[in-house]
Design a protein around this motif. Sequence first.
Motif, PDB file in Angstrom:
ATOM      1  N   ARG A  83      -3.130  25.781  -7.515  1.00 22.52           N
ATOM      2  CA  ARG A  83      -1.809  25.547  -6.928  1.00 22.52           C
ATOM      3  C   ARG A  83      -1.697  24.116  -6.427  1.00 22.52           C
ATOM      4  N   ILE A  84      -0.530  23.537  -6.686  1.00 20.86           N
ATOM      5  CA  ILE A  84      -0.241  22.176  -6.271  1.00 20.86           C
ATOM      6  C   ILE A  84       1.072  22.192  -5.506  1.00 20.86           C
ATOM      7  N   CYS A  85       1.076  21.552  -4.348  1.00 25.12           N
ATOM      8  CA  CYS A  85       2.279  21.493  -3.514  1.00 25.12           C
ATOM      9  C   CYS A  85       2.479  20.056  -3.060  1.00 25.12           C
ATOM     10  N   THR A  86       3.663  19.497  -3.297  1.00 23.44           N
ATOM     11  CA  THR A  86       3.942  18.126  -2.887  1.00 23.44           C
ATOM     12  C   THR A  86       4.407  18.099  -1.436  1.00 23.44           C
ATOM     13  N   GLN A  87       4.411  16.921  -0.883  1.00 19.86           N
ATOM     14  CA  GLN A  87       5.023  16.720   0.426  1.00 19.86           C
ATOM     15  C   GLN A  87       6.517  16.980   0.294  1.00 19.86           C
ATOM     16  N   ALA A  88       7.218  17.145   1.394  1.00 15.88           N
ATOM     17  CA  ALA A  88       8.674  17.238   1.350  1.00 15.88           C
ATOM     18  C   ALA A  88       9.211  15.894   0.866  1.00 15.88           C
ATOM     19  N   ILE A  89      10.107  15.931  -0.091  1.00 17.44           N
ATOM     20  CA  ILE A  89      10.640  14.704  -0.689  1.00 17.44           C
ATOM     21  C   ILE A  89      12.125  14.620  -0.368  1.00 17.44           C
ATOM     22  N   THR A 143       0.806  -1.215   0.000  1.00 17.84           N
ATOM     23  CA  THR A 143       0.000   0.000   0.000  1.00 17.84           C
ATOM     24  C   THR A 143       0.838   1.265   0.000  1.00 17.84           C
ATOM     25  N   SER A 144       2.077   1.185   0.357  1.00 12.28           N
ATOM     26  CA  SER A 144       2.919   2.383   0.360  1.00 12.28           C
ATOM     27  C   SER A 144       3.944   2.275  -0.755  1.00 12.28           C
ATOM     28  N   GLY A 145       3.450   2.070  -1.957  1.00 12.32           N
ATOM     29  CA  GLY A 145       4.318   1.896  -3.116  1.00 12.32           C
ATOM     30  C   GLY A 145       5.208   3.100  -3.366  1.00 12.32           C
ATOM     31  N   PRO A 146       6.364   2.886  -3.951  1.00 14.41           N
ATOM     32  CA  PRO A 146       7.309   3.960  -4.187  1.00 14.41           C
ATOM     33  C   PRO A 146       6.896   4.877  -5.335  1.00 14.41           C
ATOM     34  N   ALA A 147       5.806   4.530  -6.033  1.00 10.87           N
ATOM     35  CA  ALA A 147       5.459   5.260  -7.242  1.00 10.87           C
ATOM     36  C   ALA A 147       4.725   6.571  -6.977  1.00 10.87           C
ATOM     37  N   GLU A 148       4.280   6.816  -5.758  1.00 11.55           N
ATOM     38  CA  GLU A 148       3.502   8.029  -5.511  1.00 11.55           C
ATOM     39  C   GLU A 148       4.014   8.803  -4.318  1.00 11.55           C
ATOM     40  N   PHE A 149       3.595  10.049  -4.253  1.00  5.36           N
ATOM     41  CA  PHE A 149       3.905  10.928  -3.142  1.00  5.36           C
ATOM     42  C   PHE A 149       2.669  11.787  -2.904  1.00  5.36           C
ATOM     43  N   ALA A 150       2.520  12.258  -1.681  1.00  8.78           N
ATOM     44  CA  ALA A 150       1.339  13.044  -1.325  1.00  8.78           C
ATOM     45  C   ALA A 150       1.463  14.469  -1.858  1.00  8.78           C
ATOM     46  N   LEU A 151       0.301  15.062  -2.150  1.00  5.31           N
ATOM     47  CA  LEU A 151       0.290  16.457  -2.572  1.00  5.31           C
ATOM     48  C   LEU A 151      -1.027  17.110  -2.176  1.00  5.31           C
ATOM     49  N   ASP A 152      -1.028  18.416  -2.177  1.00  6.99           N
ATOM     50  CA  ASP A 152      -2.233  19.214  -1.942  1.00  6.99           C
ATOM     51  C   ASP A 152      -2.517  20.007  -3.211  1.00  6.99           C
ATOM     52  N   SER A 205      13.052  25.425  -0.156  1.00  4.48           N
ATOM     53  CA  SER A 205      14.189  24.955   0.644  1.00  4.48           C
ATOM     54  C   SER A 205      13.855  23.686   1.436  1.00  4.48           C
ATOM     55  N   GLY A 206      12.578  23.352   1.562  1.00  2.51           N
ATOM     56  CA  GLY A 206      12.176  22.135   2.261  1.00  2.51           C
ATOM     57  C   GLY A 206      11.956  20.960   1.333  1.00  2.51           C
ATOM     58  N   ASN A 207      12.429  21.066   0.091  1.00  5.25           N
ATOM     59  CA  ASN A 207      12.273  20.022  -0.930  1.00  5.25           C
ATOM     60  C   ASN A 207      10.812  19.698  -1.226  1.00  5.25           C
ATOM     61  N   ARG A 208       9.981  20.741  -1.264  1.00  2.80           N
ATOM     62  CA  ARG A 208       8.587  20.599  -1.702  1.00  2.80           C
ATOM     63  C   ARG A 208       8.477  21.257  -3.071  1.00  2.80           C
ATOM     64  N   LEU A 209       7.816  20.568  -3.987  1.00  2.00           N
ATOM     65  CA  LEU A 209       7.604  21.090  -5.330  1.00  2.00           C
ATOM     66  C   LEU A 209       6.308  21.886  -5.340  1.00  2.00           C
ATOM     67  N   HIS A 210       6.355  23.116  -5.857  1.00  2.00           N
ATOM     68  CA  HIS A 210       5.183  23.980  -5.972  1.00  2.00           C
ATOM     69  C   HIS A 210       4.913  24.238  -7.451  1.00  2.00           C
TER      70      HIS A 210
END
Length: 144
Positions: free
Chosen positions: A50-56, A32-41, A121-126
């Motif tokens: 606007r789309i912001c990913t989790q810190a990666i 269930t925690s596959g490496p293929a995805e990451f959380a985003l808002d 600077s927190g490694n989040r993609l905006h």
Amino acid sequence: MSHEPRFDPMRELQNLGEQISKTVEKGIRSMTSGPAEFALDMYQVDEELRICTQAIDGLVKDSIEISLEADVLTIGLRSEPQATPTTAVYHLQECRFGPMTRHVELPCEVFGQEARARVDSGNRLHITLPINSEFGKIQMTPVE
């Protein structure tokens, strides 16, 4: 008289049940925690989506690829682990690294050619996408 522990079938069944539970939980977590995805808002501010990913952790900034096809935004990137000593022996390793991809269906029409993206600077993609507020509107002409 020797004091060898007595065989207790109930205790053995309990131990076996605990081992099976741990193995099943580990398998479910890995699936269930596959490496293929990451959380985003995703949210809207005025006329922008606007789309912001989790810190990666370990984000390789030059690996980021963003594309828009129809109403699906695709974000692809890669992350790499921090260097660890070659003699390190992991007791727990939950951090995942490697290629990751996320496909997101956008809720509205956007101007893809005017999109902007940055990594903070927190490694989040905006990602900022201007909304096409004219999409779907029909111009009315007066009846003569």
